[in-house]
Write an enzyme that holds these catalytic residues in place. Structure first.
Site, PDB file in Angstrom:
ATOM      1  N   ASN A 274       0.835  -1.201   0.000  1.00 18.37           N
ATOM      2  CA  ASN A 274       0.000   0.000   0.000  1.00 18.37           C
ATOM      3  C   ASN A 274       0.859   1.236   0.000  1.00 18.37           C
ATOM      4  O   ASN A 274       1.954   1.259   0.567  1.00 18.37           O
ATOM      5  CB  ASN A 274      -0.975  -0.002   1.191  1.00 18.37           C
ATOM      6  CG  ASN A 274      -0.405   0.674   2.416  1.00 18.37           C
ATOM      7  OD1 ASN A 274      -0.409   1.903   2.547  1.00 18.37           O
ATOM      8  ND2 ASN A 274       0.142  -0.117   3.322  1.00 18.37           N
ATOM      9  N   ALA A 275       0.357   2.250  -0.694  1.00 20.36           N
ATOM     10  CA  ALA A 275       0.976   3.571  -0.656  1.00 20.36           C
ATOM     11  C   ALA A 275      -0.181   4.566  -0.619  1.00 20.36           C
ATOM     12  O   ALA A 275      -0.453   5.280  -1.579  1.00 20.36           O
ATOM     13  CB  ALA A 275       1.864   3.797  -1.872  1.00 20.36           C
ATOM     14  N   ILE A 276      -0.905   4.544   0.497  1.00 20.47           N
ATOM     15  CA  ILE A 276      -2.056   5.430   0.655  1.00 20.47           C
ATOM     16  C   ILE A 276      -1.558   6.870   0.763  1.00 20.47           C
ATOM     17  O   ILE A 276      -2.202   7.799   0.264  1.00 20.47           O
ATOM     18  CB  ILE A 276      -2.865   5.062   1.931  1.00 20.47           C
ATOM     19  CG1 ILE A 276      -3.268   3.576   1.952  1.00 20.47           C
ATOM     20  CG2 ILE A 276      -4.087   5.976   2.100  1.00 20.47           C
ATOM     21  CD1 ILE A 276      -4.221   3.126   0.898  1.00 20.47           C
TER      22      ILE A 276
ATOM     23  N   ASN B 281       3.597   7.387  14.580  1.00 13.53           N
ATOM     24  CA  ASN B 281       4.101   6.726  13.367  1.00 13.53           C
ATOM     25  C   ASN B 281       5.291   7.507  12.832  1.00 13.53           C
ATOM     26  O   ASN B 281       5.129   8.584  12.246  1.00 13.53           O
ATOM     27  CB  ASN B 281       2.986   6.674  12.319  1.00 13.53           C
ATOM     28  CG  ASN B 281       3.466   6.092  11.004  1.00 13.53           C
ATOM     29  OD1 ASN B 281       4.573   5.555  10.921  1.00 13.53           O
ATOM     30  ND2 ASN B 281       2.645   6.185   9.980  1.00 13.53           N
TER      31      ASN B 281
ATOM     32  N   CYS C  86       6.795   8.224   8.631  1.00 16.17           N
ATOM     33  CA  CYS C  86       6.329   9.277   7.728  1.00 16.17           C
ATOM     34  C   CYS C  86       7.532   9.945   7.071  1.00 16.17           C
ATOM     35  O   CYS C  86       8.613   9.990   7.638  1.00 16.17           O
ATOM     36  CB  CYS C  86       5.569  10.354   8.501  1.00 16.17           C
ATOM     37  SG  CYS C  86       4.245   9.733   9.504  1.00 16.17           S
TER      38      CYS C  86
ATOM     39  N   ASN D  55       5.908  -1.754  11.401  1.00 19.60           N
ATOM     40  CA  ASN D  55       5.203  -1.084  10.316  1.00 19.60           C
ATOM     41  C   ASN D  55       5.497  -1.889   9.045  1.00 19.60           C
ATOM     42  O   ASN D  55       6.138  -2.927   9.099  1.00 19.60           O
ATOM     43  CB  ASN D  55       5.680   0.376  10.204  1.00 19.60           C
ATOM     44  CG  ASN D  55       4.574   1.269   9.671  1.00 19.60           C
ATOM     45  OD1 ASN D  55       3.858   0.896   8.743  1.00 19.60           O
ATOM     46  ND2 ASN D  55       4.419   2.439  10.249  1.00 19.60           N
ATOM     47  N   THR D  56       5.038  -1.426   7.904  1.00 17.61           N
ATOM     48  CA  THR D  56       5.196  -2.216   6.673  1.00 17.61           C
ATOM     49  C   THR D  56       6.642  -2.215   6.181  1.00 17.61           C
ATOM     50  O   THR D  56       7.415  -1.309   6.474  1.00 17.61           O
ATOM     51  CB  THR D  56       4.293  -1.645   5.573  1.00 17.61           C
ATOM     52  OG1 THR D  56       4.586  -0.258   5.436  1.00 17.61           O
ATOM     53  CG2 THR D  56       2.823  -1.813   5.918  1.00 17.61           C
TER      54      THR D  56
ATOM     55  N   GLY E 149       0.646  -8.063   5.753  1.00 22.06           N
ATOM     56  CA  GLY E 149      -0.071  -9.328   5.601  1.00 22.06           C
ATOM     57  C   GLY E 149       0.783 -10.519   6.007  1.00 22.06           C
ATOM     58  O   GLY E 149       1.945 -10.372   6.373  1.00 22.06           O
TER      59      GLY E 149
ATOM     60  N   GLY F   4      -4.057  -6.081  11.237  1.00 26.93           N
ATOM     61  CA  GLY F   4      -4.238  -5.119  10.147  1.00 26.93           C
ATOM     62  C   GLY F   4      -4.846  -5.715   8.903  1.00 26.93           C
ATOM     63  O   GLY F   4      -6.075  -5.877   8.782  1.00 26.93           O
TER      64      GLY F   4
HETATM   65  C1  LIG Z   1      -3.734   0.132   3.911  1.00 27.18           C
HETATM   66  C2  LIG Z   1      -2.806   0.313   5.088  1.00 27.18           C
HETATM   67  C3  LIG Z   1      -2.714   1.564   5.702  1.00 27.18           C
HETATM   68  C4  LIG Z   1      -1.850   1.762   6.779  1.00 27.18           C
HETATM   69  N1  LIG Z   1      -1.797   2.989   7.379  1.00 27.18           N
HETATM   70  C5  LIG Z   1      -1.018   3.177   8.476  1.00 27.18           C
HETATM   71  C6  LIG Z   1      -1.013   4.421   9.180  1.00 27.18           C
HETATM   72  O1  LIG Z   1      -1.760   5.349   8.842  1.00 27.18           O
HETATM   73  N2  LIG Z   1      -0.186   4.564  10.250  1.00 27.18           N
HETATM   74  C7  LIG Z   1       0.619   3.533  10.677  1.00 27.18           C
HETATM   75  O2  LIG Z   1       1.341   3.706  11.664  1.00 27.18           O
HETATM   76  N3  LIG Z   1       0.617   2.335  10.048  1.00 27.18           N
HETATM   77  C8  LIG Z   1      -0.168   2.130   8.966  1.00 27.18           C
HETATM   78  N4  LIG Z   1      -0.196   0.894   8.344  1.00 27.18           N
HETATM   79  C9  LIG Z   1       0.652  -0.202   8.864  1.00 27.18           C
HETATM   80  C10 LIG Z   1      -0.150  -1.146   9.768  1.00 27.18           C
HETATM   81  O3  LIG Z   1      -0.655  -0.469  10.905  1.00 27.18           O
HETATM   82  C11 LIG Z   1       0.707  -2.340  10.241  1.00 27.18           C
HETATM   83  O4  LIG Z   1       1.823  -1.866  10.960  1.00 27.18           O
HETATM   84  C12 LIG Z   1       1.223  -3.189   9.090  1.00 27.18           C
HETATM   85  O5  LIG Z   1       0.286  -3.257   8.050  1.00 27.18           O
HETATM   86  C13 LIG Z   1       1.577  -4.619   9.523  1.00 27.18           C
HETATM   87  O6  LIG Z   1       0.444  -5.306  10.038  1.00 27.18           O
HETATM   88  P1  LIG Z   1      -0.515  -6.282   9.153  1.00 27.18           P
HETATM   89  O7  LIG Z   1       0.399  -7.212   8.403  1.00 27.18           O
HETATM   90  O8  LIG Z   1      -1.379  -6.983  10.157  1.00 27.18           O
HETATM   91  O9  LIG Z   1      -1.278  -5.409   8.254  1.00 27.18           O
HETATM   92  C14 LIG Z   1      -1.054   0.677   7.255  1.00 27.18           C
HETATM   93  C15 LIG Z   1      -1.160  -0.574   6.635  1.00 27.18           C
HETATM   94  C16 LIG Z   1      -2.012  -0.781   5.566  1.00 27.18           C
HETATM   95  C17 LIG Z   1      -2.110  -2.135   4.945  1.00 27.18           C
END
Ligand SMILES: Cc1cc2nc3c(=O)[nH]c(=O)nc-3n(C[C@H](O)[C@H](O)[C@H](O)COP(=O)(O)O)c2cc1C
Ligand SMILES: Cc1cc2nc3c(=O)[nH]c(=O)nc-3n(C[C@H](O)[C@H](O)[C@H](O)COP(=O)(O)OP(=O)(O)OC[C@H]3O[C@@H](n4cnc5c(N)ncnc54)[C@H](O)[C@@H]3O)c2cc1C
Ligand code: FES
Lengths: 300, 268
Positions: free
Chosen positions: A68-70, A125, A128, A190-191, A215, A263
């Site tokens: 993702n790159a929202i 977070n 950023c 985080n990702t 994921g 997530g």
């Molecule tokens: C679509 C999406 C949006 C995300 N937005 C944020 C965010 O706004 N702030 C943040 O700290 N992490 C954000 N993350 C990271 C997640 O909170 C999490 O750290 C990461 O996805 C790993 O967990 P998961 O594998 O269960 O998704 C986002 C992840 C995804 C997939």
């Protein structure tokens, strides 16, 4: 049977929270999940002013995960405090507000503003882009992490969780920097930065070229990092990365996380968080575990 | 209210090479579905996590059935096409804001439904509802060749015009060529006409141009990659002229405020 845990001084009824950015502010998912059954809801990152985010495509599926790159689109704190916080306050669940910023001042201003609200915890977070330094994430530099932590702690009323990026050589160095700066907890991971090419269009699958991988595909990396950090810091850990079922959540707890965030799995099954809460309870019953705290960090 | 449930497949058939129809026993979703809305389908393979959005092609509220028509393009749609009656599939829906939007804006008696290729399926339920509501329903359908699909079904509710890429049936060219060739929007009829369209982006852009030139209210259904399907992830946005409901920044969520939009609202 006790399922409650203490995350940086806040008692959660169980260790299952949502991961920032995947659950909005809970409004959309409240159709599927009773938010009062969750340990907490971690909101989408919010900044002092609204952010537009990136162009589309913003998401792409990958094997066992997604990119993702929202671009941290968010309505800013005014709307958030007026609309989202009152909504979440109706539920018996901890409110964790995830904060983003382009500069140290923006983080500080947001944390100051949130001090006046009923948020229970703040998650910062630091993945950023740092606008002053050409967009490099704050969270890849230990000195910067310590500095930001210290700055937000100075104005914070709520306990501060620093959310660490896995895109570093040694995650324990970053966790120690947060602890030295006065963080009350750390959350990880985080990702992981990744890329996908669309071979039919012969271009990047995401308009931003790179995106964050999340994921099930990242879970082993996340468990490893949680374990390593647990060996080094004394503050509690909020663990995440690929959790899709109770068994996954239990791995994180045993590796040393006090609580977990779920997530990407919400995208595949909007009821998954509640199912994980039930699954953990079933595991405890099956194995005659009286207190969930017996499991936290039980694997050394 | 949206449901997330495992549903039984009542019928699955191939309409033509690469185009499939699937009917589901979907009592709850069928009761609430409106034209222009869609559902998300999930694969049985846990390494493919994200939803596959598919438009609602038809519903029968009495029997509680839901019909979907889709093209096989990749992993998920190929898996779905291999399922047969009696199998189950995980579905989330109904999702989005459909053509109920139009009612707010216009009481025009003449409705031109434009479908291009795999954008044709959602036009079926819309034709049915608008016909029942007493509108004059015209459908302009674009196919690659004379090998059509859903044309018989559409003819039950609409006067149909066809355009084909190779000229083997109807107008040689695009749906816009067919609208012009058949003078479907005669001079002076602009205020009495509403266009509803679903199809590839070049077609929708062309229609937006026609809508602006002739000043006809036009609604289009958009596509974007989706992760949550419920409005939480902000993955599926489209740029809009006015500020959006969620972030107040001109980014409407296609899965929530859409997929149907008034073209005047969009930044095409
Ligand atoms: C679509 C999406 C949006 C995300 N937005 C944020 C965010 O706004 N702030 C943040 O700290 N992490 C954000 N993350 C990271 C997640 O909170 C999490 O750290 C990461 O996805 C790993 O967990 P998961 O594998 O269960 O998704 C986002 C992840 C995804 C997939
Ligand atoms: C609101 C909406 C309604 C739709 N209605 C229909 C319909 O009625 N009939 C039909 O045949 N198709 C429809 N589509 C397109 C359909 O969603 C894709 O063809 C399908 O997701 C492809 O999945 P796949 O696994 O076969 O392909 P893959 O390429 O393997 O899919 C990989 C990923 O990309 C996503 N993806 C691929 N193509 C698209 C696309 N065009 N739009 C959005 N996501 C995509 C998939 O969901 C999946 O997450 C619709 C799309 C949207 C957004
Ligand atoms: S798909 Fe998540 S907001 Fe639309």
């Amino acid at each position: 049977m006790n399922t409650s845990v203490n995350l940086a001084g806040v008692i959660l009824k169980n260790p299952v929270l949502t991961a920032s950015g995947t659950f909005g502010s809970g409004i959309e998912y409240s159709e599927f999940v009773d938010l009062s059954k969750l340990g907490g809801v971690v909101t989408k990152g919010v900044a002092i002013t609204p952010w537009e985010g990136n162009p589309t495509p913003r998401v792409a599926e990958t094997t066992g995960g997604m990119l993702n790159a929202i671009g941290l689109q968010n309505p800013g704190l005014d709307v958030f405090c007026e609309r989202d916080l009152p909504f979440l306050s109706k539920f018996d669940t901890a409110i964790v507000v995830n904060v983003c910023g382009h500069s140290e001042e923006e983080y500080v201003k947001a944390v100051e503003r949130l001090a006046e609200t009923n948020a229970d915890l703040l998650e910062i977070n630091i993945s950023c882009p740092n606008v002053k330094e050409g967009g490099i994430a704050f969270g890849t530099n230990a000195a910067k992490i310590e500095e930001i932590t210290r700055a937000v702690k100075k104005v914070a009323r709520q306990p501060i969780i620093m959310k660490l990026s896995p895109n570093v050589t040694d995650i324990t160095e970053m966790a120690l920097a947060a602890q030295n700066g006065g963080a009350d907890a750390v959350s990880l991971i985080n990702t992981i930065t990744g890329m996908k090419i669309d071979i039919n269009r012969r271009t990047f699958a995401l308009a931003n070229k790179t995106g964050g991988l999340s994921g099930p595909a990242i879970k082993p990396v996340a468990v490893r990092m949680v374990y390593q950090v647990a060996q080094k810091v004394s503050i509690p850990i909020l663990g995440m990365g690929g959790i899709a079922c109770a068994e996954d959540a239990l791995e994180f707890l045993m590796a040393g996380a006090t609580a977990v965030s779920v997530g990407t799995a919400n995208f595949h099954n909007p009821k998954v968080t509640e199912e994980i809460v039930e699954g953990i309870e079933a595991y405890m019953k099956r194995n005659r575990i009286e207190d969930i705290n017996e499991l936290i960090g039980c694997v050394k | 209210m949206k449901r997330y449930e495992s549903l039984t497949i009542l019928e699955s058939s191939c309409l033509q090479e690469g185009i499939y129809s699937m009917t589901l026993d979907a009592r709850a979703i069928a009761q609430e579905a409106e034209p222009g809305q869609f559902v998300c389908l999930y694969t049985d393979d846990l390494s493919r996590l994200l939803p596959r959005p598919i438009s609602i092609c038809d519903v029968d509220k009495e029997t509680g059935t839901l019909r979907l028509v889709y093209r096989t393009v990749g992993f998920g749609t190929k898996e779905f096409s291999g399922k047969s009656a009696g199998d189950t599939i995980t579905v989330l829906g109904p999702i989005g804001t459909g053509y109920s939007k139009v009612a707010e804006g216009a009481e025009a008696p003449k409705r031109i439904l434009v479908g291009g290729g795999i954008g044709i399926p959602p036009m079926l339920l819309l034709a049915k509802e608008w016909k029942q509501a007493g509108y004059e329903v015209i459908a302009v359908l674009g196919y690659r060749t004379k090998d059509t699909f859903l044309l018989d079904d559409m003819e039950k509710y609409a006067t149909c015009y066809v355009a084909t890429d190779d000229g083997s049936l109807g107008t040689y060219g695009t749906v816009i060529d067919a609208i012009r060739e058949n003078n479907l929007i005669p001079n002076g009829a602009e205020n009495e006409t509403v266009i509803a369209a679903c199809g590839p982006m070049p077609m929708l852009r062309g229609l937006a141009g026609l809508a602006a030139e002739r000043n006809v209210s036009t609604y289009v259904s958009l596509e974007e990659r989706m992760a949550c399907g419920v409005g939480a992830c902000l993955g599926c946005i489209t740029k809009t002229k006015s500020v959006d409901a969620h972030s107040h920044v001109h980014n409407a969520r296609i899965c929530t405020e859409g997929p149907v939009f008034d073209v005047k609202e969009l930044c095409f």
